[in-house]
Design an enzyme around this catalytic site. Structure first.
Site, short mmCIF file in Angstrom:
data_model
loop_
_atom_site.label_atom_id
_atom_site.label_comp_id
_atom_site.label_asym_id
_atom_site.label_seq_id
_atom_site.Cartn_x
_atom_site.Cartn_y
_atom_site.Cartn_z
N ARG A 37 0.93 -1.16 -0.02
CA ARG A 37 0.12 0.00 0.03
C ARG A 37 0.79 1.08 -0.07
O ARG A 37 0.54 2.40 0.07
CB ARG A 37 -0.93 -0.16 1.09
N ILE A 102 3.79 -13.39 2.19
CA ILE A 102 3.75 -14.69 1.54
C ILE A 102 4.86 -14.85 0.61
O ILE A 102 4.91 -15.52 -0.41
CB ILE A 102 2.42 -14.69 0.52
N ASP A 103 6.05 -14.12 0.95
CA ASP A 103 7.21 -14.01 0.02
C ASP A 103 8.07 -15.22 0.20
O ASP A 103 9.26 -15.18 -0.51
CB ASP A 103 7.93 -12.55 0.08
N HIS A 118 -0.85 -15.81 5.89
CA HIS A 118 -1.78 -15.81 5.00
C HIS A 118 -1.23 -16.62 3.80
O HIS A 118 -1.61 -16.70 2.65
CB HIS A 118 -1.62 -14.36 4.13
N CYS A 126 -2.38 -28.20 -7.37
CA CYS A 126 -3.56 -28.50 -8.36
C CYS A 126 -4.76 -28.56 -7.67
O CYS A 126 -4.78 -29.24 -6.78
CB CYS A 126 -3.13 -29.68 -9.39
N CYS A 147 -2.84 -33.41 -15.29
CA CYS A 147 -4.57 -33.72 -15.48
C CYS A 147 -5.09 -32.54 -15.77
O CYS A 147 -6.39 -32.56 -16.05
CB CYS A 147 -5.03 -33.80 -13.85
N THR A 185 4.60 -3.22 9.16
CA THR A 185 3.01 -3.46 9.06
C THR A 185 2.29 -2.41 9.55
O THR A 185 2.49 -1.98 10.60
CB THR A 185 2.45 -4.90 9.43
N SER A 186 1.23 -1.99 8.84
CA SER A 186 0.30 -0.82 9.06
C SER A 186 -0.73 -1.62 10.46
O SER A 186 -1.22 -0.57 11.08
CB SER A 186 -0.60 -0.37 8.13
N ASN A 209 8.58 0.85 13.14
CA ASN A 209 7.75 1.25 12.10
C ASN A 209 8.04 2.88 11.62
O ASN A 209 8.57 3.38 12.52
CB ASN A 209 6.06 1.14 12.30
#
Length: 237
Positions: A37, A102-103, A118, A126, A147, A185-186, A209
């Site tokens: 953001r 998620i990195d 997350h 799959c 598949c 993080t906010s 922060n």
């Protein structure tokens, strides 16, 4: 909120025995991964970014979802001093990590038990046959070669529920801490920001922060770039 000095924050990090880190995208910007953001973030200039990361988009416009998610991958990014020092504290049984990210950089730095609240972009599967698929294959095609089912990363999308296991582990990590350190993080995304309610009454909250947080509980605040603080941190065996 009470301001503290850099020296005080570093002293706490160097001496506390039960630290839980709650981390966000801001800790990975020093590794070249844009946050979500800020002005240079992933969402800048994109309309409906939440939609592009939603279950609805995945199901109804899979190609649009796929093309956006591919932009989130930064496989050449390396852990920075923040990830490295946190991993060191974890290995010494002094630190636990619960991350919105998620990195995969916490794991790349050597953290074994990080709670990926997350999910993780680099774990793919799959949806048809359930097979695990290498992320490298996913970046080439979102269709499973075996598949022809749709591949997706194991991340929590908008409109999806979080993993019960991740929630339980995150609550345990917060509840067991003497010092809770919020970094990068906010701290506005639910239910991640609600984890703070599970802390012990005697536990201290420290936020490192560049802007203050909106917390209902008392906390100590250090306005700084986290990489600067962790670079100064010496961890003794």
């Amino acid at each position: 909120m009470q301001d503290i000095t850099q020296a005080e924050a570093i002293h706490w990090l160097a001496t506390q025995q039960k630290i839980t880190f709650l981390t966000g995208a801001g800790i990975s910007t020093a590794s070249g991964v844009p946050d979500y953001r800020s002005l240079k973030g992933v969402y800048q200039g994109i309309q409906q970014p939440e939609y592009l990361l939603s279950r609805t988009c995945l199901k109804t416009e899979p190609e649009k979802f796929y093309q956006f998610v591919k932009t989130l991958y930064h496989p050449d990014a390396q852990p920075n001093i923040i990830h490295q020092k946190m991993a060191q504290l974890e290995q010494m049984k002094r630190g636990k990590i619960v991350s919105q990210n998620i990195d995969g950089l916490h794991r790349k730095a050597g953290s074994q038990e990080v709670v990926d609240f997350h999910g993780n972009l680099y774990e793919c599967y799959c949806q048809t046959c359930g097979a695990t698929v290498p992320w490298q294959d996913y970046l080439l095609s979102d269709r499973h070669a075996d598949c022809h089912g749709q591949i997706r990363p194991a991340i929590t999308l908008y409109e999806e529920g979080l993993s019960e296991e991740a929630i339980e582990k995150a609550i345990q990590a917060v509840a067991s801490a003497d010092l809770i350190v919020i970094v990068g993080t906010s701290f506005q995304v639910h239910p991640f920001c609600d984890l703070i309610h599970y802390k012990q009454p005697t536990a201290t909250i420290l936020a490192i922060n560049q802007t203050p947080l909106f917390l209902q509980q008392p906390y100590y605040f250090l306005e700084a770039k986290a990489e600067t603080i962790f670079a100064e941190l010496t961890i003794k065996e």
